[in-house]
Enzyme design. Structure first.
Site, mmCIF file in Angstrom:
data_model
loop_
_atom_site.group_PDB
_atom_site.id
_atom_site.type_symbol
_atom_site.label_atom_id
_atom_site.label_comp_id
_atom_site.label_asym_id
_atom_site.label_seq_id
_atom_site.Cartn_x
_atom_site.Cartn_y
_atom_site.Cartn_z
ATOM 1 N N ASP A 7 0.857 -1.183 0.000
ATOM 2 C CA ASP A 7 0.000 0.000 0.000
ATOM 3 C C ASP A 7 0.894 1.235 0.000
ATOM 4 O O ASP A 7 2.041 1.190 0.478
ATOM 5 C CB ASP A 7 -0.915 0.016 1.224
ATOM 6 C CG ASP A 7 -1.921 1.157 1.153
ATOM 7 O OD1 ASP A 7 -2.746 1.171 0.219
ATOM 8 O OD2 ASP A 7 -1.872 2.054 2.012
ATOM 9 N N GLU A 9 0.846 5.777 0.398
ATOM 10 C CA GLU A 9 0.164 7.044 0.625
ATOM 11 C C GLU A 9 0.839 8.073 -0.275
ATOM 12 O O GLU A 9 2.046 7.981 -0.542
ATOM 13 C CB GLU A 9 0.250 7.481 2.091
ATOM 14 C CG GLU A 9 -0.404 6.531 3.076
ATOM 15 C CD GLU A 9 -1.901 6.364 2.862
ATOM 16 O OE1 GLU A 9 -2.529 7.269 2.287
ATOM 17 O OE2 GLU A 9 -2.440 5.315 3.258
ATOM 18 N N HIS A 57 -4.281 10.959 5.275
ATOM 19 C CA HIS A 57 -3.122 10.296 5.896
ATOM 20 C C HIS A 57 -2.472 11.097 7.020
ATOM 21 O O HIS A 57 -1.755 10.530 7.851
ATOM 22 C CB HIS A 57 -2.067 9.953 4.838
ATOM 23 C CG HIS A 57 -1.633 11.107 3.988
ATOM 24 N ND1 HIS A 57 -0.967 12.208 4.486
ATOM 25 C CD2 HIS A 57 -1.744 11.311 2.645
ATOM 26 C CE1 HIS A 57 -0.683 13.043 3.501
ATOM 27 N NE2 HIS A 57 -1.161 12.530 2.365
ATOM 28 N N HIS A 152 -5.355 6.821 7.508
ATOM 29 C CA HIS A 152 -4.729 5.855 6.613
ATOM 30 C C HIS A 152 -3.218 5.859 6.849
ATOM 31 O O HIS A 152 -2.599 6.904 7.021
ATOM 32 C CB HIS A 152 -5.007 6.218 5.151
ATOM 33 C CG HIS A 152 -6.408 5.928 4.728
ATOM 34 N ND1 HIS A 152 -6.714 5.075 3.686
ATOM 35 C CD2 HIS A 152 -7.597 6.370 5.210
ATOM 36 C CE1 HIS A 152 -8.029 5.024 3.543
ATOM 37 N NE2 HIS A 152 -8.581 5.809 4.444
#
Length: 233
Positions: A7, A9, A57, A152
């Site tokens: 993943d 950001e 985030h 996140h």
């Protein structure tokens, strides 16, 4: 099989508008087991995050100011994922950013160094058509706690996605089947399924006698041959 759940950001949603990757989180699975050999890094994008992305985030420009630039860790990331199957939720987004970052670092695209991609968003839509299939929704559906997820974060989201992926695909390993991949001479990937060993527990002579007496009683009740004596064709 080695798989990497990944993943990222980013500072925004479009790399073509100058947005950059600011965090990468990777979780390693080997034969569907978490190994703890994870990869996690924050990155200095040399720009501010867009307001909407920052709200997601929470990684401020100040926090990222002393972190490495992408080109400084690109080789390490490439070595880490080399040849592995990569698992991503909404893969086009992350792959688009990573390919862009690799080009900026004068390296071949990211997706050329991996051994394939599984998009869990695509899989979830096939399994749950018409349902919400965000990571949070899938955590709720599969009973995976995400109560600690206030914002996140790439590593946290990768860890949650690893749990979701294992839950989502658990049925593929039912009955103890081990799936191995073999590439034929024509380059086509074939799946070989090896069934688990089946243990047979045979009835004792006393149990066989009791079973026969039960069938005799059924024969007498129906005045003929009961269905349990009919051979299976």
């Amino acid at each position: 099989m080695r798989q990497i759940v990944l993943d990222t950001e980013t500072t925004g949603i479009n790399p073509k508008l100058g947005n950059r990757v600011i965090e990468i989180g990777c979780v390693e699975l080997v034969e569907r087991k978490l190994t703890g050999n994870n990869f996690h890094v924050y990155l200095n994008p040399d720009r501010d995050s867009e307001e909407g992305a920052l709200a997601v985030h929470g990684l401020t420009t100040e926090f990222l100011s002393d972190k490495p630039r992408f080109h400084e860790i690109a080789g390490q990331l490439r070595d880490y994922v080399q040849g592995a199957e990569v698992i991503i939720h909404n893969a086009p987004f992350d792959l688009g950013f990573l390919n862009h970052e690799f080009r900026l670092a004068n390296l071949p695209p990211f997706d050329e160094c991996i051994g394939g991609v599984i998009d869990t968003l695509v899989n979830a839509k096939e399994l749950r058509p018409g349902k919400r299939n965000s990571l949070d929704a899938l955590c709720d559906f599969y009973g995976i706690s995400n109560a600690h997820r206030k914002l996140h974060g790439a590593l946290l989201d990768a860890e949650l996605l690893a749990d979701v992926y294992l839950a989502m695909t658990r049925g593929q390993n039912s009955l103890g089947m081990d799936i191995e991949e073999e590439t034929s001479s024509g380059g086509v990937v074939l799946e070989q399924v090896a069934l688990a060993e089946i243990f047979v527990l045979r009835a004792s002579s006393e149990e066989l006698q009791a079973h026969e007496e039960l069938l005799n009683g059924l024969d007498k009740a129906v005045k003929g041959t009961c269905i349990w004596r009919t051979p299976i064709s």
